[in-house]
Write an enzyme that holds these catalytic residues in place. Structure first.
Site, PDB file in Angstrom:
ATOM      1  N   HIS A  12       0.763  -1.365  -0.054  1.00 54.82           N
ATOM      2  CA  HIS A  12       0.076   0.078  -0.096  1.00 54.82           C
ATOM      3  C   HIS A  12       0.936   1.446  -0.086  1.00 54.82           C
ATOM      4  CE1 HIS A  12      -2.961  -2.718   2.208  1.00 54.82           C
ATOM      5  NE2 HIS A  12      -3.399  -2.684   1.082  1.00 54.82           N
ATOM      6  N   LYS A  47     -16.475  -8.228   6.685  1.00 59.21           N
ATOM      7  CA  LYS A  47     -15.521  -8.971   7.301  1.00 59.21           C
ATOM      8  C   LYS A  47     -14.845  -8.114   8.579  1.00 59.21           C
ATOM      9  CE  LYS A  47     -12.368  -7.314   3.934  1.00 59.21           C
ATOM     10  NZ  LYS A  47     -11.525  -7.709   2.729  1.00 59.21           N
ATOM     11  N   ARG A  90      -2.156  -5.952  -8.362  1.00 56.19           N
ATOM     12  CA  ARG A  90      -1.136  -7.232  -8.196  1.00 56.19           C
ATOM     13  C   ARG A  90      -1.614  -8.242  -9.208  1.00 56.19           C
ATOM     14  NH1 ARG A  90      -2.747  -7.829  -2.133  1.00 56.19           N
ATOM     15  NH2 ARG A  90      -4.837  -7.308  -3.200  1.00 56.19           N
ATOM     16  N   SER A 120      -2.535  -7.875   3.134  1.00 58.06           N
ATOM     17  CA  SER A 120      -2.775  -7.751   4.592  1.00 58.06           C
ATOM     18  C   SER A 120      -3.193  -8.959   5.184  1.00 58.06           C
ATOM     19  CB  SER A 120      -4.079  -6.865   4.629  1.00 58.06           C
ATOM     20  OG  SER A 120      -3.914  -5.561   4.311  1.00 58.06           O
TER      21      SER A 120
HETATM   22  P1  ADP Z   1     -10.055  -3.590  -0.236  1.00 58.88           P
HETATM   23  O1  ADP Z   1     -10.422  -4.313   1.167  1.00 58.88           O
HETATM   24  O2  ADP Z   1     -10.736  -2.283  -0.544  1.00 58.88           O
HETATM   25  O3  ADP Z   1      -9.210  -4.283  -1.273  1.00 58.88           O
HETATM   26  P2  ADP Z   1      -7.129  -3.246   0.854  1.00 58.88           P
HETATM   27  O4  ADP Z   1      -6.646  -2.844   2.023  1.00 58.88           O
HETATM   28  O5  ADP Z   1      -6.925  -4.950   0.687  1.00 58.88           O
HETATM   29  O6  ADP Z   1      -8.757  -2.843   0.527  1.00 58.88           O
HETATM   30  O7  ADP Z   1      -6.391  -2.726  -0.599  1.00 58.88           O
HETATM   31  C1  ADP Z   1      -6.368  -1.557  -0.630  1.00 58.88           C
HETATM   32  C2  ADP Z   1      -5.879  -1.282  -2.329  1.00 58.88           C
HETATM   33  O8  ADP Z   1      -4.693  -1.644  -2.320  1.00 58.88           O
HETATM   34  C3  ADP Z   1      -6.465  -2.295  -3.210  1.00 58.88           C
HETATM   35  O9  ADP Z   1      -6.660  -1.408  -4.395  1.00 58.88           O
HETATM   36  C4  ADP Z   1      -5.420  -3.403  -3.533  1.00 58.88           C
HETATM   37  O10 ADP Z   1      -5.287  -3.911  -4.731  1.00 58.88           O
HETATM   38  C5  ADP Z   1      -4.162  -2.562  -3.319  1.00 58.88           C
HETATM   39  N1  ADP Z   1      -3.029  -3.358  -2.917  1.00 58.88           N
HETATM   40  C6  ADP Z   1      -3.235  -4.056  -1.870  1.00 58.88           C
HETATM   41  N2  ADP Z   1      -1.765  -4.830  -1.730  1.00 58.88           N
HETATM   42  C7  ADP Z   1      -0.956  -4.266  -2.895  1.00 58.88           C
HETATM   43  C8  ADP Z   1       0.186  -4.620  -2.942  1.00 58.88           C
HETATM   44  N3  ADP Z   1       1.082  -5.420  -2.421  1.00 58.88           N
HETATM   45  N4  ADP Z   1       0.822  -3.951  -3.986  1.00 58.88           N
HETATM   46  C9  ADP Z   1       0.217  -2.987  -4.833  1.00 58.88           C
HETATM   47  N5  ADP Z   1      -1.569  -2.856  -4.535  1.00 58.88           N
HETATM   48  C10 ADP Z   1      -1.894  -3.371  -3.445  1.00 58.88           C
END
Ligand code: ADP
Length: 150
Positions: A17, A41, A90, A127
């Site tokens: 992120h 969740k 990703r 995460s």
């Molecule tokens: P959500 O529950 O809305 O998907 P996340 O916290 O999982 O929220 O992710 C927020 C954003 O960050 C999403 O667009 C996700 O694809 C992106 N993201 C998560 N991990 C990575 C990573 N390692 N590299 C690039 N983008 C990421």
């Protein structure tokens, strides 16, 4: 002034992120990291913990703001006068999902979604992986942004 929101659950905020936000600062004047609290969740980290982690990561970056929200993402973007929604990609499965949501958001409000591909060195970071490692007592410092202590 180009303002984007970067919405997510950030449970917790990872180096993946962090990398997306850092890179987006060459595109936007201000990025609001929007921590969603209306998730079905149950999060492992409280909203305050999630905001605190992000605050530690960006304590030196005045162009990054941190907020929480509890409504539809596009409504929050409009409320904040943001013209863009930032997301990270990703994988192909990320793409399919993000494209559908981005299309719907564009149709609803005209707001554009800007997607950045993950830096390949972080493509495996999520995460979920971080939460699993915590559950087994492993060191997660490589998965977190610099200067962050959990
Ligand atoms: P959500 O529950 O809305 O998907 P996340 O916290 O999982 O929220 O992710 C927020 C954003 O960050 C999403 O667009 C996700 O694809 C992106 N993201 C998560 N991990 C990575 C990573 N390692 N590299 C690039 N983008 C990421």
């Amino acid at each position: 002034m180009k303002r984007a929101i970067f919405p997510g659950s950030f449970d917790p905020f990872t180096i993946g992120h962090y990398s997306i936000v850092k890179r987006s600062l060459s595109l936007f004047d201000e990025v609001i990291i929007a921590v969603g609290i209306n998730q079905t969740k149950k999060p492992q980290f409280t909203i305050e913990q999630r905001k605190d982690i992000i605050g530690q990561a960006f304590s030196q970056e005045m162009r990054v703001k941190i907020m929480e929200y509890n409504c539809l993402t596009v409504d929050f973007a409009l409320e904040q006068k943001a013209d863009y929604i930032l997301r990270g990609l990703r994988s192909v499965s990320d793409f399919e999902y993000e494209r559908t949501v981005a299309d719907a958001n564009k149709r609803l409000t005209g707001i554009e979604t800007v997607m950045l591909f993950t830096d390949t060195q972080y493509s495996f970071v999520s995460s979920t992986v971080v939460r699993d490692l915590i559950a087994y007592g492993k060191d997660i410092s490589d998965f977190l942004p610099p200067n962050v202590k959990i």
